[in-house]
Design a protein around this motif. Structure first.
Motif, short mmCIF file in Angstrom:
data_model
loop_
_atom_site.label_atom_id
_atom_site.label_comp_id
_atom_site.label_asym_id
_atom_site.label_seq_id
_atom_site.Cartn_x
_atom_site.Cartn_y
_atom_site.Cartn_z
N PRO A 422 7.63 12.20 4.56
CA PRO A 422 8.82 11.72 3.85
C PRO A 422 9.46 10.50 4.50
O PRO A 422 10.37 9.90 3.92
N SER A 423 9.00 10.14 5.69
CA SER A 423 9.53 8.93 6.34
C SER A 423 8.80 7.67 5.88
O SER A 423 9.20 6.56 6.24
N VAL A 424 7.73 7.81 5.11
CA VAL A 424 7.00 6.64 4.62
C VAL A 424 7.88 5.89 3.61
O VAL A 424 8.52 6.49 2.74
N CYS A 425 7.91 4.59 3.74
CA CYS A 425 8.81 3.72 2.97
C CYS A 425 8.71 3.92 1.46
O CYS A 425 7.71 4.42 0.94
N ARG A 426 9.77 3.48 0.80
CA ARG A 426 9.78 3.52 -0.67
C ARG A 426 8.78 2.54 -1.26
O ARG A 426 8.23 2.76 -2.33
N GLY A 427 8.55 1.46 -0.54
CA GLY A 427 7.59 0.47 -1.02
C GLY A 427 7.86 -0.89 -0.44
O GLY A 427 8.69 -1.06 0.47
N TYR A 428 7.15 -1.89 -0.94
CA TYR A 428 7.26 -3.28 -0.49
C TYR A 428 8.14 -4.03 -1.48
O TYR A 428 7.83 -4.09 -2.67
N HIS A 429 9.21 -4.61 -0.98
CA HIS A 429 10.22 -5.24 -1.83
C HIS A 429 9.61 -6.34 -2.69
O HIS A 429 8.98 -7.29 -2.17
N ASN A 430 9.81 -6.21 -4.00
CA ASN A 430 9.32 -7.19 -4.98
C ASN A 430 7.79 -7.29 -5.03
O ASN A 430 7.24 -8.27 -5.54
N HIS A 431 7.11 -6.29 -4.47
CA HIS A 431 5.64 -6.30 -4.49
C HIS A 431 5.10 -4.93 -4.90
O HIS A 431 4.49 -4.22 -4.11
N PRO A 432 5.28 -4.55 -6.16
CA PRO A 432 4.78 -3.24 -6.61
C PRO A 432 3.27 -3.12 -6.50
O PRO A 432 2.74 -2.03 -6.28
N GLU A 433 2.59 -4.26 -6.62
CA GLU A 433 1.12 -4.22 -6.52
C GLU A 433 0.66 -3.86 -5.11
O GLU A 433 -0.34 -3.14 -4.93
N ILE A 434 1.38 -4.34 -4.10
CA ILE A 434 1.03 -3.99 -2.72
C ILE A 434 1.39 -2.53 -2.44
O ILE A 434 0.64 -1.81 -1.78
N THR A 435 2.53 -2.09 -2.97
CA THR A 435 2.93 -0.69 -2.82
C THR A 435 1.86 0.22 -3.38
O THR A 435 1.46 1.21 -2.74
N LYS A 436 1.38 -0.09 -4.56
CA LYS A 436 0.35 0.73 -5.22
C LYS A 436 -0.95 0.74 -4.42
O LYS A 436 -1.65 1.75 -4.34
N GLU A 437 -1.25 -0.39 -3.77
CA GLU A 437 -2.49 -0.50 -3.00
C GLU A 437 -2.39 0.20 -1.65
O GLU A 437 -3.36 0.82 -1.20
N GLN A 438 -1.21 0.12 -1.01
CA GLN A 438 -1.06 0.64 0.36
C GLN A 438 -0.66 2.11 0.42
O GLN A 438 -0.94 2.77 1.42
N ILE A 439 0.03 2.61 -0.59
CA ILE A 439 0.47 4.01 -0.59
C ILE A 439 -0.18 4.70 -1.78
O ILE A 439 0.24 4.51 -2.93
N VAL A 440 -1.19 5.50 -1.50
CA VAL A 440 -1.99 6.14 -2.54
C VAL A 440 -1.85 7.65 -2.43
O VAL A 440 -2.19 8.24 -1.40
N ASP A 441 -1.34 8.26 -3.49
CA ASP A 441 -1.12 9.72 -3.50
C ASP A 441 -0.28 10.17 -2.29
O ASP A 441 -0.53 11.24 -1.72
N GLY A 442 0.67 9.35 -1.93
CA GLY A 442 1.56 9.68 -0.82
C GLY A 442 1.02 9.32 0.55
O GLY A 442 1.73 9.43 1.55
N TRP A 443 -0.24 8.87 0.63
CA TRP A 443 -0.85 8.51 1.91
C TRP A 443 -0.72 7.00 2.15
O TRP A 443 -1.16 6.19 1.33
N LEU A 444 -0.11 6.65 3.27
CA LEU A 444 0.01 5.25 3.66
C LEU A 444 -1.25 4.79 4.37
O LEU A 444 -1.69 5.42 5.34
#
Length: 607
Positions: A422-444
């Motif tokens: 639960p400490s893994v970030c919400r995502g990458y600011h203004n970069h939803p595509e990077i968020t989707k690539e880096q955090i998959v099924d909750g795994w960073l």
């Protein structure tokens, strides 16, 4: 994605993630209202401080000033300053009312500041002094959301408190109570693999989970009464920021300083019970001790003591009992050598925690053998910093320890280290595509390669990408500088080095045709070959100019401090370039290993 190994450290107690970070300070006041929680050196160099109650009241006063100034939940405010109590107070005030803190390194260039301001729509920046304000002023016209700069050394905090006197306690409480765990607390910018800084979005819940997990993982350091810490790492770095919150909410007295010239005196005066640092500090202490004793009798005694310390550590780490002779040597050297080493840190230190860069096994064994366990840990900005660490009851040199309680690590089928928490970030600011690539099924996806043994200890074995981590813990992405440097007509290729080294350097390969064309323009004679070109003082001066110009685009810690010109051609045929003509970083680094180790980073001569 297939996982070949997974390990989870179970929680010892549930964690409430819906709390505002400000709750940490309120809880501390409820437990130890009159205990000093923050100390610092005043203008005269004497120690001063705040009790828990005093600091809470100051933070609320600043927060009321922000409310009066019109700051609303979600508004971003930058802090461009060295580590100080003012940094901490401003940060706590912002998060208490739902605003977003955006740390900016004091070494960042105006171009970097402009990029951060634009990306996170900063409304105000707290600058430490006139020098920092000047950098912000130079980009004001290019940052449309930036309304103003407040200078800390010119009374910005007092001004905020005065401004907020008309704001009622009820209005502050309303704003505080409306700030919940799912709200954004900060955007922390870090160099990504592409070289472009990306903002990591961290919520109150991210931090609160990581902080409570820290209390459960290392209670001896975080929650036992009487603990003391000198925090000197930049608060713009998420690791220091995390420790700031951890100390406030725990049972620790925290000294804040940024003056590295007085750090040893600060250790001696403040007497911390534990040390938090990057490996470079421990390297400096060891090197200073080696230099101080010289090459005579004292030097020989120190060398023997160092060997004995490492042997003692290796033996005890293996679970074996040292021999009678080893115990006798250890007792002798403890009086002659080890005690003096530990006194450098103030004499009361129980352990040291190292993070931010890989730690030398030899260094860890040396300090452990001296009586100072050096716990290596691991974390990322994306995880609010720490997520694995060695502890008193689970300590293996050469590993980054086990996962924090309530956190999971896994190894993917390609060897990459993954983290779920639960400490893994919400995502990458203004970069939803990077968020989707880096955090998959909750795994960073960390980008690091590693292994996990059956007891849960994690070892790092390398990195999938080319990020350089210096000995000082600075993450440096080489792409930006390299691409700038190779725009010079006389430079064919440039490769930055510096992993685990004290500074960043570069290896430069020349373009002979471009060199001779440039020399002609300068009225010079052409070079017969690359060997001659690499030794030309005119050419070297031009390479130096190009690199210095490129350095203007980054902070000093990211800049190239030294370079060497090699008289070689890098091609696909000799394996130094890929078919798409990109440099093969690992291959080139290995090819020039002797140059890197013995010329660029000149080994210290033995006394």
């Amino acid at each position: 994605m297939t996982m070949v190994k997974e390990y989870t450290t179970p929680l010892k107690r549930p964690i409430d993630k819906d709390k505002n970070i400000f709750w940490l300070l309120e809880d501390r006041v409820s437990r130890t209202p009159d205990q000093t929680i923050i100390e610092y050196r005043d203008e005269n160099g004497a120690w001063a401080g705040f009790t828990a109650t005093e600091f809470r009241d100051l933070v609320i006063g600043i927060a009321k000033g922000f409310i009066a100034k019109g700051l609303m939940p979600g508004d971003s405010v930058g802090i461009l300053a060295h580590t100080s109590w003012q940094w901490t107070a401003i940060d706590m005030a912002l998060v208490s009312i739902g605003c977003v803190t955006v740390p900016i390194y004091e070494t960042d260039s105006p171009a970097q500041i402009k990029s951060i301001c634009s990306d996170s729509t900063i409304s105000y920046i707290f600058a430490e002094d006139d020098e920092q304000r000047d950098k912000v002023d130079s980009i004001m016209d290019e940052a449309p959301t930036l309304k103003g700069v407040l200078v800390i050394q010119l009374g910005a905090i007092d001004a905020m408190v005065e401004l907020g006197r008309g704001v009622s306690d009820e209005e502050f409480e309303e704003r505080k109570n409306a700030t919940h765990g799912d709200m954004l607390a900060t955007i922390v910018y870090t160099s990504g693999s592409t070289g472009t800084p990306k903002g990591i979005e961290l919520t109150h819940a991210n931090f609160m989970y990581c902080i409570d997990a820290g209390y459960q993982t290392l209670p001896e350091v975080t929650y036992d009464p009487g603990n003391r810490l000198v925090l000197f790492l930049p608060l713009a770095h998420v690791f220091a920021r995390y420790m700031q919150f951890l100390c406030i909410g725990g049972n620790c007295v925290m000294a804040l300083t940024s003056n590295m010239k007085t750090i040893l005196k600060d250790f001696a005066d403040f007497k911390p019970t534990y040390i938090l640092s990057v490996p470079r500090i421990f390297e400096k202490v060891y090197n200073a001790a080696t230099q101080r004793v010289g090459s005579g009798f004292k030097g020989k005694v120190f060398a023997r003591a160092a060997r004995a310390a490492c042997e003692w550590s290796v033996t005890t780490q293996d679970g074996r009992r040292p021999s009678l002779a080893a115990r006798a040597k250890h007792t002798l050297y403890s009086k002659l050598v080890y005690r003096q080493i530990l006194d450098v840190f103030g004499g009361d230190t129980k352990c040291a925690i190292s993070g931010g860069a890989p730690l030398s096994h030899k260094l860890a064994h040396f300090f452990n053998g001296c009586g100072l366990p050096l716990f290596e840990g691991y974390g990322m900005t994306e995880t609010c910093a720490p997520c694995a660490v060695n502890t008193f009851d689970a300590f293996r040199i050469g590993t980054i320890g086990r996962p924090f309680t309530g956190m999971s690590f896994a190894i993917a089928d390609d060897g990459e280290l993954l983290i779920k928490s639960p400490s893994v970030c919400r995502g990458y600011h203004n970069h939803p595509e990077i968020t989707k690539e880096q955090i998959v099924d909750g795994w960073l996806h960390t980008g690091d390669l590693g292994s996990i043994d059956d007891d849960g200890f994690i070892r790092l074995t390398g990195r999938k990408k080319d990020l350089i981590i210096t000995a000082g813990g600075k993450n440096v992405s080489p792409d930006k500088l390299e691409s700038l440097i190779v725009t010079s007509p006389i430079i064919d290729h440039c490769l930055m080095v510096g992993d685990r080294k004290p500074f960043v350097a570069a290896i430069v390969a020349l373009d002979l045709e471009g060199v001779n064309a440039w020399l002609k323009d300068q009225g010079g004679e052409p070079c017969a070959d690359l060997e001659e070109a690499s030794k030309s003082q005119l050419v070297r001066a031009e390479v130096d100019r190009v690199i210095n110009a490129a350095n203007d685009n980054v902070s000093r810690a990211e800049s190239i401090r030294k370079f060497e010109i090699v008289p070689d051609v890098w091609t696909v045929d000799n394996g130094l370039l890929t078919p798409s003509l990109k440099t093969r970083r690992a291959v080139i680094t290995k090819h020039y290993k002797d140059l890197i180790d013995n010329v660029i980073y000149v080994p210290r001569k033995k006394a």
